[in-house]
Design a protein around this motif. Structure first.
Motif, PDB file in Angstrom:
ATOM      1  N   ASP A   1      28.351  57.079  32.711  1.00 33.68           N
ATOM      2  CA  ASP A   1      27.404  56.364  33.569  1.00 33.68           C
ATOM      3  C   ASP A   1      26.961  57.193  34.767  1.00 33.68           C
ATOM      4  O   ASP A   1      25.786  57.177  35.145  1.00 33.68           O
ATOM      5  CB  ASP A   1      28.045  55.067  34.043  1.00 33.68           C
TER       6      ASP A   1
ATOM      7  N   HIS B   1      25.222  49.201  30.063  1.00 35.73           N
ATOM      8  CA  HIS B   1      24.733  49.943  28.901  1.00 35.73           C
ATOM      9  C   HIS B   1      24.787  49.069  27.645  1.00 35.73           C
ATOM     10  O   HIS B   1      25.655  48.193  27.518  1.00 35.73           O
ATOM     11  CB  HIS B   1      25.558  51.210  28.691  1.00 35.73           C
TER      12      HIS B   1
ATOM     13  N   LEU C   1      31.463  50.310  29.131  1.00 36.04           N
ATOM     14  CA  LEU C   1      30.048  50.689  29.196  1.00 36.04           C
ATOM     15  C   LEU C   1      29.177  49.457  29.415  1.00 36.04           C
ATOM     16  O   LEU C   1      28.203  49.489  30.186  1.00 36.04           O
ATOM     17  CB  LEU C   1      29.638  51.409  27.908  1.00 36.04           C
TER      18      LEU C   1
ATOM     19  N   SER D   1      20.622  52.380  32.765  1.00 35.72           N
ATOM     20  CA  SER D   1      21.136  51.862  31.502  1.00 35.72           C
ATOM     21  C   SER D   1      20.671  52.726  30.334  1.00 35.72           C
ATOM     22  O   SER D   1      19.630  53.354  30.384  1.00 35.72           O
ATOM     23  CB  SER D   1      20.688  50.419  31.364  1.00 35.72           C
ATOM     24  N   SER D   2      21.504  52.772  29.295  1.00 43.57           N
ATOM     25  CA  SER D   2      21.174  53.559  28.103  1.00 43.57           C
ATOM     26  C   SER D   2      21.771  52.873  26.888  1.00 43.57           C
ATOM     27  O   SER D   2      22.508  51.903  26.998  1.00 43.57           O
ATOM     28  CB  SER D   2      21.731  54.982  28.237  1.00 43.57           C
ATOM     29  N   ASN D   3      21.423  53.408  25.738  1.00 44.20           N
ATOM     30  CA  ASN D   3      21.986  52.932  24.475  1.00 44.20           C
ATOM     31  C   ASN D   3      23.037  53.927  24.033  1.00 44.20           C
ATOM     32  O   ASN D   3      22.778  55.132  23.958  1.00 44.20           O
ATOM     33  CB  ASN D   3      20.889  52.807  23.422  1.00 44.20           C
TER      34      ASN D   3
END
Length: 408
Positions: free
Chosen positions: A393, A26, A21, A2-4
Protein backbone atom coordinates in the motif's frame (compact mmCIF):
# COMPACT_ATOMS: atom_id res chain seq x y z
CA UNK A 1 -4.30 4.68 -3.76
CA UNK A 2 -6.57 1.68 -4.23
CA UNK A 3 -5.59 -1.09 -6.64
CA UNK A 4 -6.57 -4.57 -7.73
CA UNK A 5 -4.42 -7.32 -6.24
CA UNK A 6 -4.34 -11.02 -7.05
CA UNK A 7 -3.19 -13.25 -4.19
CA UNK A 8 -2.13 -16.75 -5.19
CA UNK A 9 -2.76 -19.14 -2.30
CA UNK A 10 -5.74 -19.46 0.07
CA UNK A 11 -3.93 -20.54 3.21
CA UNK A 12 -3.48 -18.49 6.36
CA UNK A 13 -0.73 -16.29 4.89
CA UNK A 14 -2.50 -15.56 1.59
CA UNK A 15 -5.89 -14.86 3.14
CA UNK A 16 -4.45 -12.69 5.92
CA UNK A 17 -2.66 -10.64 3.27
CA UNK A 18 -5.92 -10.31 1.31
CA UNK A 19 -7.83 -9.24 4.44
CA UNK A 20 -5.31 -6.56 5.33
CA UNK A 21 -5.22 -5.29 1.75
CA UNK A 22 -8.98 -4.87 2.00
CA UNK A 23 -8.47 -2.94 5.23
CA UNK A 24 -6.41 -0.50 3.18
CA UNK A 25 -9.04 -0.19 0.45
CA UNK A 26 -7.67 -2.56 -2.18
CA UNK A 27 -9.75 -5.00 -4.21
CA UNK A 28 -8.56 -8.60 -3.95
CA UNK A 29 -8.95 -11.83 -5.85
CA UNK A 30 -7.58 -14.97 -4.22
CA UNK A 31 -6.71 -17.98 -6.38
CA UNK A 32 -6.05 -21.50 -5.15
CA UNK A 33 -5.69 -24.76 -7.04
CA UNK A 34 -7.68 -26.72 -4.42
CA UNK A 35 -9.53 -24.57 -1.92
CA UNK A 36 -9.40 -22.53 1.25
CA UNK A 37 -7.07 -24.09 3.85
CA UNK A 38 -6.49 -27.07 1.55
CA UNK A 39 -2.72 -27.17 2.18
CA UNK A 40 -0.67 -27.06 5.35
CA UNK A 41 -3.16 -24.65 6.95
CA UNK A 42 -5.64 -27.48 7.50
CA UNK A 43 -4.15 -30.46 9.36
CA UNK A 44 -1.48 -28.87 11.52
CA UNK A 45 -1.66 -28.59 15.31
CA UNK A 46 -3.04 -25.06 15.21
CA UNK A 47 -0.54 -23.75 17.74
CA UNK A 48 -0.25 -20.01 18.23
CA UNK A 49 2.93 -20.43 20.21
CA UNK A 50 5.37 -17.59 19.48
CA UNK A 51 7.79 -18.98 22.05
CA UNK A 52 8.18 -22.02 19.80
CA UNK A 53 8.41 -20.07 16.53
CA UNK A 54 12.15 -20.52 16.53
CA UNK A 55 14.83 -21.62 14.03
CA UNK A 56 14.41 -25.26 13.02
CA UNK A 57 18.12 -25.78 12.49
CA UNK A 58 20.05 -25.86 15.76
CA UNK A 59 23.27 -27.47 17.04
CA UNK A 60 21.45 -30.58 18.31
CA UNK A 61 20.87 -31.64 14.69
CA UNK A 62 24.49 -32.74 14.37
CA UNK A 63 23.84 -35.49 16.92
CA UNK A 64 20.18 -36.18 16.17
CA UNK A 65 20.14 -36.03 12.35
CA UNK A 66 22.47 -38.94 11.48
CA UNK A 67 20.76 -41.25 13.99
CA UNK A 68 17.30 -40.30 12.71
CA UNK A 69 18.18 -41.42 9.20
CA UNK A 70 18.38 -45.02 10.41
CA UNK A 71 15.44 -44.97 12.83
CA UNK A 72 12.10 -45.67 11.11
CA UNK A 73 10.22 -44.10 14.03
CA UNK A 74 12.31 -40.92 14.17
CA UNK A 75 10.51 -37.62 13.69
CA UNK A 76 13.00 -36.55 11.00
CA UNK A 77 12.63 -38.48 7.76
CA UNK A 78 13.87 -38.21 4.19
CA UNK A 79 14.15 -40.55 1.22
CA UNK A 80 17.38 -42.32 0.30
CA UNK A 81 17.56 -41.34 -3.36
CA UNK A 82 19.50 -39.14 -5.74
CA UNK A 83 17.95 -35.70 -5.37
CA UNK A 84 20.47 -32.87 -5.92
CA UNK A 85 18.05 -30.12 -4.90
CA UNK A 86 17.21 -31.86 -1.62
CA UNK A 87 20.83 -32.51 -0.76
CA UNK A 88 21.75 -28.91 -1.56
CA UNK A 89 18.98 -27.75 0.74
CA UNK A 90 20.15 -30.09 3.52
CA UNK A 91 23.74 -28.87 3.20
CA UNK A 92 22.63 -25.27 3.60
CA UNK A 93 20.18 -26.20 6.36
CA UNK A 94 22.89 -27.98 8.35
CA UNK A 95 25.28 -25.06 7.84
CA UNK A 96 22.85 -23.06 9.97
CA UNK A 97 23.05 -25.60 12.82
CA UNK A 98 25.34 -23.49 14.98
CA UNK A 99 24.56 -21.45 18.07
CA UNK A 100 25.67 -18.26 16.35
CA UNK A 101 23.37 -18.85 13.37
CA UNK A 102 20.50 -19.81 15.70
CA UNK A 103 20.85 -16.56 17.64
CA UNK A 104 21.06 -14.49 14.46
CA UNK A 105 17.87 -16.04 13.09
CA UNK A 106 16.10 -15.84 16.44
CA UNK A 107 16.86 -12.13 16.66
CA UNK A 108 15.22 -11.68 13.25
CA UNK A 109 12.16 -13.75 14.17
CA UNK A 110 11.52 -12.21 17.59
CA UNK A 111 9.79 -8.99 16.41
CA UNK A 112 7.20 -10.88 14.35
CA UNK A 113 6.84 -13.49 17.11
CA UNK A 114 5.99 -10.69 19.53
CA UNK A 115 3.43 -9.23 17.11
CA UNK A 116 1.80 -12.57 16.30
CA UNK A 117 -0.96 -12.84 18.90
CA UNK A 118 -2.06 -9.22 18.61
CA UNK A 119 -2.48 -9.80 14.87
CA UNK A 120 -5.05 -12.52 15.62
CA UNK A 121 -6.88 -10.15 17.94
CA UNK A 122 -6.98 -7.60 15.11
CA UNK A 123 -8.62 -10.09 12.75
CA UNK A 124 -11.28 -11.02 15.27
CA UNK A 125 -12.01 -7.41 16.25
CA UNK A 126 -12.26 -6.68 12.54
CA UNK A 127 -15.08 -9.16 12.05
CA UNK A 128 -13.48 -12.55 11.43
CA UNK A 129 -15.88 -14.94 13.13
CA UNK A 130 -13.36 -17.23 14.80
CA UNK A 131 -11.65 -17.38 18.17
CA UNK A 132 -8.30 -18.24 19.64
CA UNK A 133 -8.03 -20.27 22.85
CA UNK A 134 -5.49 -19.77 25.60
CA UNK A 135 -3.28 -22.51 27.02
CA UNK A 136 -1.67 -23.68 29.18
CA UNK A 137 0.41 -26.04 27.08
CA UNK A 138 1.61 -29.24 28.75
CA UNK A 139 5.17 -30.26 27.87
CA UNK A 140 6.05 -33.86 28.69
CA UNK A 141 9.18 -36.03 28.83
CA UNK A 142 9.99 -39.58 29.83
CA UNK A 143 13.00 -38.48 31.85
CA UNK A 144 14.75 -35.34 33.00
CA UNK A 145 17.58 -35.54 30.47
CA UNK A 146 15.11 -35.33 27.56
CA UNK A 147 13.95 -31.90 28.71
CA UNK A 148 17.28 -30.11 28.43
CA UNK A 149 16.97 -29.27 24.73
CA UNK A 150 13.47 -27.85 25.12
CA UNK A 151 14.45 -25.78 28.15
CA UNK A 152 17.42 -24.42 26.20
CA UNK A 153 15.13 -23.39 23.31
CA UNK A 154 12.67 -21.61 25.62
CA UNK A 155 15.54 -19.89 27.41
CA UNK A 156 16.83 -18.74 24.02
CA UNK A 157 13.46 -17.27 23.07
CA UNK A 158 13.26 -15.47 26.43
CA UNK A 159 16.83 -14.21 26.04
CA UNK A 160 15.82 -12.59 22.76
CA UNK A 161 12.87 -10.78 24.32
CA UNK A 162 9.88 -13.11 24.45
CA UNK A 163 7.75 -14.00 27.43
CA UNK A 164 7.28 -17.71 28.08
CA UNK A 165 6.30 -18.38 31.71
CA UNK A 166 6.97 -22.04 32.50
CA UNK A 167 6.74 -24.10 35.68
CA UNK A 168 7.17 -27.74 36.56
CA UNK A 169 4.04 -29.87 37.09
CA UNK A 170 3.93 -32.25 40.04
CA UNK A 171 1.25 -34.35 38.36
CA UNK A 172 1.43 -34.33 34.54
CA UNK A 173 -1.91 -36.16 34.22
CA UNK A 174 -3.80 -33.38 36.01
CA UNK A 175 -3.87 -31.20 32.89
CA UNK A 176 -3.22 -33.96 30.34
CA UNK A 177 -5.04 -37.11 31.50
CA UNK A 178 -4.08 -38.93 28.30
CA UNK A 179 -0.43 -39.08 29.38
CA UNK A 180 0.79 -42.49 30.42
CA UNK A 181 3.00 -43.22 33.41
CA UNK A 182 5.95 -43.31 31.02
CA UNK A 183 5.88 -39.50 31.07
CA UNK A 184 7.54 -38.66 34.36
CA UNK A 185 8.60 -35.04 33.80
CA UNK A 186 6.26 -32.26 32.66
CA UNK A 187 6.03 -28.50 32.53
CA UNK A 188 3.23 -25.97 32.15
CA UNK A 189 3.90 -23.31 29.49
CA UNK A 190 1.78 -20.14 29.57
CA UNK A 191 1.41 -17.16 27.25
CA UNK A 192 0.53 -19.21 24.15
CA UNK A 193 -2.77 -19.92 22.37
CA UNK A 194 -4.23 -22.40 19.89
CA UNK A 195 -6.94 -22.62 17.25
CA UNK A 196 -8.74 -25.21 15.17
CA UNK A 197 -6.75 -24.29 12.07
CA UNK A 198 -9.00 -25.45 9.23
CA UNK A 199 -12.18 -23.82 10.59
CA UNK A 200 -10.26 -20.65 11.51
CA UNK A 201 -8.82 -20.21 8.02
CA UNK A 202 -12.23 -20.95 6.50
CA UNK A 203 -13.71 -18.17 8.66
CA UNK A 204 -10.99 -15.82 7.43
CA UNK A 205 -11.87 -16.75 3.85
CA UNK A 206 -15.54 -16.02 4.47
CA UNK A 207 -14.61 -12.61 5.90
CA UNK A 208 -12.62 -11.78 2.77
CA UNK A 209 -15.61 -12.69 0.60
CA UNK A 210 -18.11 -10.82 2.77
CA UNK A 211 -16.03 -7.68 2.30
CA UNK A 212 -16.22 -7.99 -1.47
CA UNK A 213 -13.21 -10.17 -2.22
CA UNK A 214 -13.34 -12.99 -4.74
CA UNK A 215 -11.95 -16.43 -3.92
CA UNK A 216 -11.58 -18.79 -6.86
CA UNK A 217 -10.76 -22.43 -6.20
CA UNK A 218 -9.69 -25.00 -8.78
CA UNK A 219 -7.66 -22.14 -10.23
CA UNK A 220 -4.12 -23.44 -10.66
CA UNK A 221 -1.59 -20.83 -11.73
CA UNK A 222 1.10 -22.08 -14.09
CA UNK A 223 2.93 -18.82 -14.67
CA UNK A 224 3.15 -15.22 -13.51
CA UNK A 225 3.92 -12.70 -16.27
CA UNK A 226 5.62 -9.43 -15.44
CA UNK A 227 4.61 -6.09 -16.94
CA UNK A 228 3.04 -2.74 -16.09
CA UNK A 229 -0.01 -4.84 -15.27
CA UNK A 230 1.31 -8.26 -14.30
CA UNK A 231 -0.82 -11.30 -15.00
CA UNK A 232 -1.34 -14.88 -13.91
CA UNK A 233 -1.85 -17.66 -16.41
CA UNK A 234 -4.10 -20.55 -15.37
CA UNK A 235 -3.85 -24.16 -16.53
CA UNK A 236 -6.73 -23.66 -18.97
CA UNK A 237 -4.93 -20.70 -20.56
CA UNK A 238 -7.03 -18.00 -18.89
CA UNK A 239 -5.07 -14.81 -18.28
CA UNK A 240 -5.92 -12.56 -15.32
CA UNK A 241 -4.31 -9.14 -14.98
CA UNK A 242 -3.95 -7.03 -11.85
CA UNK A 243 -2.07 -4.01 -10.56
CA UNK A 244 -0.11 -6.21 -8.18
CA UNK A 245 0.33 -9.92 -7.51
CA UNK A 246 1.23 -11.74 -4.29
CA UNK A 247 2.65 -15.28 -4.49
CA UNK A 248 1.72 -17.09 -1.26
CA UNK A 249 1.88 -20.71 -2.37
CA UNK A 250 3.75 -22.25 0.56
CA UNK A 251 6.02 -25.14 -0.36
CA UNK A 252 5.34 -24.47 -4.06
CA UNK A 253 6.52 -20.85 -3.87
CA UNK A 254 9.73 -21.33 -5.85
CA UNK A 255 7.89 -22.57 -8.94
CA UNK A 256 6.36 -19.15 -9.54
CA UNK A 257 8.80 -16.83 -7.76
CA UNK A 258 12.22 -18.00 -8.90
CA UNK A 259 12.20 -16.06 -12.17
CA UNK A 260 11.66 -12.86 -10.19
CA UNK A 261 14.91 -13.23 -8.26
CA UNK A 262 13.72 -15.31 -5.30
CA UNK A 263 16.66 -17.74 -5.16
CA UNK A 264 16.36 -19.01 -1.60
CA UNK A 265 15.49 -22.70 -1.66
CA UNK A 266 12.06 -23.62 -0.33
CA UNK A 267 11.84 -27.28 0.67
CA UNK A 268 8.68 -29.13 1.66
CA UNK A 269 8.99 -30.16 5.30
CA UNK A 270 5.97 -32.41 5.46
CA UNK A 271 4.00 -32.92 8.65
CA UNK A 272 1.48 -35.67 9.42
CA UNK A 273 -1.55 -35.74 11.69
CA UNK A 274 -4.70 -37.63 12.61
CA UNK A 275 -7.46 -37.34 15.22
CA UNK A 276 -8.52 -39.83 17.88
CA UNK A 277 -11.05 -40.16 20.68
CA UNK A 278 -9.89 -39.96 24.29
CA UNK A 279 -11.49 -41.49 27.38
CA UNK A 280 -11.34 -38.11 29.09
CA UNK A 281 -11.92 -34.92 27.06
CA UNK A 282 -8.75 -33.15 25.99
CA UNK A 283 -8.71 -29.51 27.10
CA UNK A 284 -5.13 -28.39 26.63
CA UNK A 285 -2.44 -28.72 23.97
CA UNK A 286 0.22 -31.32 24.68
CA UNK A 287 3.78 -31.28 23.39
CA UNK A 288 6.23 -34.18 23.52
CA UNK A 289 9.38 -32.45 22.25
CA UNK A 290 11.75 -35.40 22.36
CA UNK A 291 9.55 -37.17 19.82
CA UNK A 292 8.42 -33.96 18.06
CA UNK A 293 4.72 -34.66 18.68
CA UNK A 294 2.29 -31.75 18.96
CA UNK A 295 -1.28 -32.49 20.10
CA UNK A 296 -4.35 -30.28 20.28
CA UNK A 297 -8.06 -30.55 21.18
CA UNK A 298 -9.91 -30.53 17.85
CA UNK A 299 -13.69 -30.62 17.36
CA UNK A 300 -14.30 -32.95 20.30
CA UNK A 301 -11.37 -35.19 19.42
CA UNK A 302 -7.61 -35.04 19.92
CA UNK A 303 -5.33 -34.19 17.01
CA UNK A 304 -1.89 -35.80 17.15
CA UNK A 305 0.67 -34.30 14.77
CA UNK A 306 4.31 -34.95 14.14
CA UNK A 307 7.19 -35.67 11.75
CA UNK A 308 9.44 -33.48 9.65
CA UNK A 309 9.65 -35.33 6.35
CA UNK A 310 11.78 -33.84 3.58
CA UNK A 311 10.11 -35.00 0.35
CA UNK A 312 8.46 -33.43 -2.65
CA UNK A 313 5.34 -31.40 -1.78
CA UNK A 314 3.09 -33.41 -4.10
CA UNK A 315 4.18 -36.91 -3.07
CA UNK A 316 1.46 -39.11 -1.56
CA UNK A 317 0.98 -39.74 2.14
CA UNK A 318 3.40 -42.38 3.43
CA UNK A 319 1.57 -44.65 5.93
CA UNK A 320 4.86 -45.49 7.63
CA UNK A 321 5.05 -41.94 8.97
CA UNK A 322 1.60 -42.26 10.54
CA UNK A 323 2.69 -45.59 12.01
CA UNK A 324 5.75 -44.00 13.61
CA UNK A 325 3.57 -41.43 15.40
CA UNK A 326 1.21 -44.20 16.53
CA UNK A 327 4.12 -46.25 17.88
CA UNK A 328 5.27 -43.40 20.11
CA UNK A 329 1.69 -42.60 21.14
CA UNK A 330 1.05 -46.15 22.36
CA UNK A 331 3.89 -45.83 24.82
CA UNK A 332 3.36 -42.23 25.91
CA UNK A 333 -0.45 -42.08 26.09
CA UNK A 334 -3.34 -43.95 27.65
CA UNK A 335 -7.09 -43.82 27.16
CA UNK A 336 -6.56 -42.91 23.50
CA UNK A 337 -8.19 -44.97 20.74
CA UNK A 338 -5.30 -45.15 18.30
CA UNK A 339 -7.00 -47.85 16.23
CA UNK A 340 -9.90 -45.56 15.33
CA UNK A 341 -8.00 -42.78 13.59
CA UNK A 342 -9.69 -40.16 11.47
CA UNK A 343 -8.51 -37.26 9.32
CA UNK A 344 -5.16 -38.84 8.44
CA UNK A 345 -3.30 -36.05 6.69
CA UNK A 346 0.02 -34.92 5.27
CA UNK A 347 0.78 -31.29 4.60
CA UNK A 348 3.79 -29.62 3.01
CA UNK A 349 5.27 -26.83 5.11
CA UNK A 350 7.65 -24.41 3.34
CA UNK A 351 11.09 -24.58 4.96
CA UNK A 352 14.00 -22.28 4.09
CA UNK A 353 17.64 -23.15 4.86
CA UNK A 354 18.15 -20.13 7.10
CA UNK A 355 14.85 -20.56 8.96
CA UNK A 356 13.45 -17.18 7.96
CA UNK A 357 10.37 -16.45 5.85
CA UNK A 358 10.39 -14.80 2.45
CA UNK A 359 8.22 -11.70 2.62
CA UNK A 360 8.42 -8.66 0.38
CA UNK A 361 8.88 -7.32 -3.13
CA UNK A 362 10.64 -9.32 -5.83
CA UNK A 363 12.76 -7.90 -8.66
CA UNK A 364 9.49 -7.12 -10.42
CA UNK A 365 8.27 -4.11 -8.45
CA UNK A 366 4.60 -5.11 -8.64
CA UNK A 367 5.07 -8.79 -7.74
CA UNK A 368 5.47 -9.84 -4.10
CA UNK A 369 5.96 -13.08 -2.18
CA UNK A 370 4.87 -14.26 1.25
CA UNK A 371 5.96 -17.72 2.38
CA UNK A 372 8.77 -19.87 3.69
CA UNK A 373 7.53 -19.80 7.30
CA UNK A 374 8.42 -23.45 7.93
CA UNK A 375 6.25 -24.83 10.74
CA UNK A 376 5.10 -21.35 11.75
CA UNK A 377 2.88 -20.21 8.87
CA UNK A 378 -0.29 -20.35 10.95
CA UNK A 379 0.98 -18.38 13.94
CA UNK A 380 2.92 -15.82 11.87
CA UNK A 381 0.45 -15.59 8.97
CA UNK A 382 -1.75 -12.71 10.22
CA UNK A 383 1.24 -10.52 11.17
CA UNK A 384 2.90 -11.33 7.85
CA UNK A 385 -0.24 -10.30 5.98
CA UNK A 386 -0.49 -7.05 7.94
CA UNK A 387 3.06 -5.91 7.23
CA UNK A 388 3.09 -7.07 3.63
CA UNK A 389 -0.15 -5.18 2.97
CA UNK A 390 1.53 -2.07 4.40
CA UNK A 391 4.43 -2.51 1.99
CA UNK A 392 2.12 -2.99 -1.00
CA UNK A 393 0.00 0.00 0.00
CA UNK A 394 2.69 2.50 0.97
CA UNK A 395 5.94 1.20 -0.48
CA UNK A 396 7.45 1.19 3.01
CA UNK A 397 8.94 -1.98 4.50
CA UNK A 398 8.11 -2.34 8.19
CA UNK A 399 11.22 -3.19 10.27
CA UNK A 400 9.50 -6.39 11.44
CA UNK A 401 9.69 -7.97 7.97
CA UNK A 402 12.89 -6.28 6.78
CA UNK A 403 15.05 -9.37 7.59
CA UNK A 404 12.75 -11.52 5.43
CA UNK A 405 13.72 -9.82 2.14
CA UNK A 406 12.98 -12.47 -0.51
CA UNK A 407 15.96 -11.29 -2.57
CA UNK A 408 18.51 -11.97 0.21
Amino acid sequence: MSSNVIVIGAGMVGLATAWHLQERGHEVTVLDREGVAAGSSWGNAGWLAPAKAIPLSDPSLWAYGPKALFDPDAALSMPFRFDPKLWLFLARFMAQATQRAWDTTMASLTPIDRAALAAFDELELGGVEAVTRKGPFVIGFEEESQSKGFQREIAGAVRHGQEAPMERLDNPQELAPMLSDAVKVAFRLEGQRFIEPGPYVEALGRAVEQRGGVIRTDAEVTHVARGDRPAVILTDGERLEADRIVIATGAWLSRLAREFGVRTLVQAGRGYSFTVETDQPAEHPLYLPYHRMACTPYQGRFRIAGTMEFRGPDEPLHPRRIESIVNHSRRLMRGVDLDNRRDEWVGSRPVTPDGMPLVGRTRAENIYVAGGHGMWGVVLGPATGKYLAQLIDTGETHPTIAPFDPLR
